[in-house]
Design an enzyme around this catalytic site. Sequence first.
Site, PDB file in Angstrom:
ATOM      1  N   CYS A   1     -10.811 -12.049  30.158  1.00 59.78           N
ATOM      2  CA  CYS A   1     -11.345 -11.122  31.147  1.00 59.78           C
ATOM      3  C   CYS A   1     -12.438 -11.811  31.961  1.00 59.78           C
ATOM      4  O   CYS A   1     -13.314 -12.469  31.415  1.00 59.78           O
ATOM      5  CB  CYS A   1     -11.868  -9.895  30.399  1.00 59.78           C
ATOM      6  SG  CYS A   1     -13.461  -9.300  30.884  1.00 59.78           S
ATOM      7  N   GLU A   2     -12.338 -11.674  33.278  1.00 61.04           N
ATOM      8  CA  GLU A   2     -13.288 -12.399  34.123  1.00 61.04           C
ATOM      9  C   GLU A   2     -14.662 -11.744  34.168  1.00 61.04           C
ATOM     10  O   GLU A   2     -15.621 -12.355  34.616  1.00 61.04           O
ATOM     11  CB  GLU A   2     -12.729 -12.581  35.537  1.00 61.04           C
ATOM     12  CG  GLU A   2     -12.606 -11.321  36.359  1.00 61.04           C
ATOM     13  CD  GLU A   2     -11.984 -11.600  37.724  1.00 61.04           C
ATOM     14  OE1 GLU A   2     -11.343 -12.647  37.896  1.00 61.04           O
ATOM     15  OE2 GLU A   2     -12.153 -10.756  38.613  1.00 61.04           O
ATOM     16  N   HIS A   3     -14.772 -10.523  33.707  1.00 64.24           N
ATOM     17  CA  HIS A   3     -16.082  -9.862  33.712  1.00 64.24           C
ATOM     18  C   HIS A   3     -16.947 -10.288  32.537  1.00 64.24           C
ATOM     19  O   HIS A   3     -18.162 -10.313  32.638  1.00 64.24           O
ATOM     20  CB  HIS A   3     -15.911  -8.336  33.685  1.00 64.24           C
ATOM     21  CG  HIS A   3     -15.320  -7.798  34.953  1.00 64.24           C
ATOM     22  ND1 HIS A   3     -14.598  -6.633  35.007  1.00 64.24           N
ATOM     23  CD2 HIS A   3     -15.343  -8.287  36.207  1.00 64.24           C
ATOM     24  CE1 HIS A   3     -14.198  -6.425  36.248  1.00 64.24           C
ATOM     25  NE2 HIS A   3     -14.630  -7.416  36.998  1.00 64.24           N
ATOM     26  N   HIS A   4     -16.322 -10.559  31.392  1.00 65.92           N
ATOM     27  CA  HIS A   4     -17.100 -10.882  30.188  1.00 65.92           C
ATOM     28  C   HIS A   4     -16.724 -12.219  29.564  1.00 65.92           C
ATOM     29  O   HIS A   4     -17.332 -12.634  28.585  1.00 65.92           O
ATOM     30  CB  HIS A   4     -16.900  -9.786  29.135  1.00 65.92           C
ATOM     31  CG  HIS A   4     -17.285  -8.414  29.613  1.00 65.92           C
ATOM     32  ND1 HIS A   4     -16.390  -7.553  30.198  1.00 65.92           N
ATOM     33  CD2 HIS A   4     -18.482  -7.781  29.606  1.00 65.92           C
ATOM     34  CE1 HIS A   4     -17.008  -6.433  30.530  1.00 65.92           C
ATOM     35  NE2 HIS A   4     -18.274  -6.538  30.185  1.00 65.92           N
TER      36      HIS A   4
ATOM     37  N   GLN B   1      -6.678  -7.445  34.182  1.00 62.48           N
ATOM     38  CA  GLN B   1      -5.327  -7.070  33.768  1.00 62.48           C
ATOM     39  C   GLN B   1      -4.484  -6.576  34.950  1.00 62.48           C
ATOM     40  O   GLN B   1      -3.299  -6.885  35.054  1.00 62.48           O
ATOM     41  CB  GLN B   1      -5.392  -5.996  32.674  1.00 62.48           C
ATOM     42  CG  GLN B   1      -4.005  -5.683  32.108  1.00 62.48           C
ATOM     43  CD  GLN B   1      -4.045  -4.700  30.971  1.00 62.48           C
ATOM     44  OE1 GLN B   1      -5.023  -4.632  30.227  1.00 62.48           O
ATOM     45  NE2 GLN B   1      -2.992  -3.921  30.810  1.00 62.48           N
TER      46      GLN B   1
ATOM     47  N   HIS C   1      -8.653  -5.181  24.983  1.00 63.38           N
ATOM     48  CA  HIS C   1      -9.722  -5.991  25.571  1.00 63.38           C
ATOM     49  C   HIS C   1     -10.881  -6.101  24.585  1.00 63.38           C
ATOM     50  O   HIS C   1     -11.471  -5.084  24.210  1.00 63.38           O
ATOM     51  CB  HIS C   1     -10.230  -5.348  26.874  1.00 63.38           C
ATOM     52  CG  HIS C   1      -9.232  -5.407  27.988  1.00 63.38           C
ATOM     53  ND1 HIS C   1      -9.455  -6.120  29.141  1.00 63.38           N
ATOM     54  CD2 HIS C   1      -7.990  -4.863  28.106  1.00 63.38           C
ATOM     55  CE1 HIS C   1      -8.400  -5.998  29.937  1.00 63.38           C
ATOM     56  NE2 HIS C   1      -7.501  -5.239  29.340  1.00 63.38           N
TER      57      HIS C   1
ATOM     58  N   CYS D   1     -13.785  -7.069  25.090  1.00 67.82           N
ATOM     59  CA  CYS D   1     -15.054  -6.594  25.658  1.00 67.82           C
ATOM     60  C   CYS D   1     -15.194  -5.086  25.491  1.00 67.82           C
ATOM     61  O   CYS D   1     -16.286  -4.536  25.626  1.00 67.82           O
ATOM     62  CB  CYS D   1     -15.179  -7.009  27.123  1.00 67.82           C
ATOM     63  SG  CYS D   1     -13.867  -6.398  28.177  1.00 67.82           S
TER      64      CYS D   1
HETATM   65 ZN    ZN Z   1     -14.233  -7.454  30.106  1.00 66.30          ZN
END
Ligand code: ZN
Length: 185
Positions: free
Chosen positions: A76-79, A117, A145, A147
């Site tokens: 995941c690119e956010h976390h 995703q 996920h 995260c």
């Molecule tokens: Zn994430």
Amino acid sequence: MVDQEKIKKAVEMLLDGIGEDKDREGLKDTPDRIARMYTEIFAGMDENPGTHLSRTFTATGSDMVLEKDITFYSMCEHHMMPFYGKAHIAYIPDGKVVGISKLARTVEVYARRLQLQERLCDQIADALFKELKPKGVMVMLEAEHMCMTMRGIKKPGTKTVTVSKRGDFADDDRLQDTFFNMLSR
Ligand code: ZN
């Protein structure tokens, strides 16, 4: 290309940042290990799915091809935490089919990058639609996920489901139903 030296330095800083002693025995090779691991899990950055999908075979009269339960792992690119699960891909050939393993390859090319995703799902559908020129494509991803399950709302087992439809699948409810029926078998 992944720059292993930069990743090593960054991991050293990260260890420092969380208050660890980066020189203790267990951590001494960690920056190097992560740098090598990232080379593998982000290998899709340098890959083009077109290379896998360009070898097609002529087929006549195939209704729908469905490949289900393709296991994938992405980040995941956010976390920068893993999300992973199953991809299900269906397409309706227009004279051309592709080797089954190439569908899994296509998933892999896009999964081995920093991702969302929703975008992963779209990119797989778009690549197949562009390269195979089928009558329609439908892609469904079900993923957990880390995260979400390891931190924050902490709901282990929660699955995020995304669907991308192209061509005939986009506006034909009966085709979509067929896809879901075939999945539940
Ligand atoms: Zn994430």
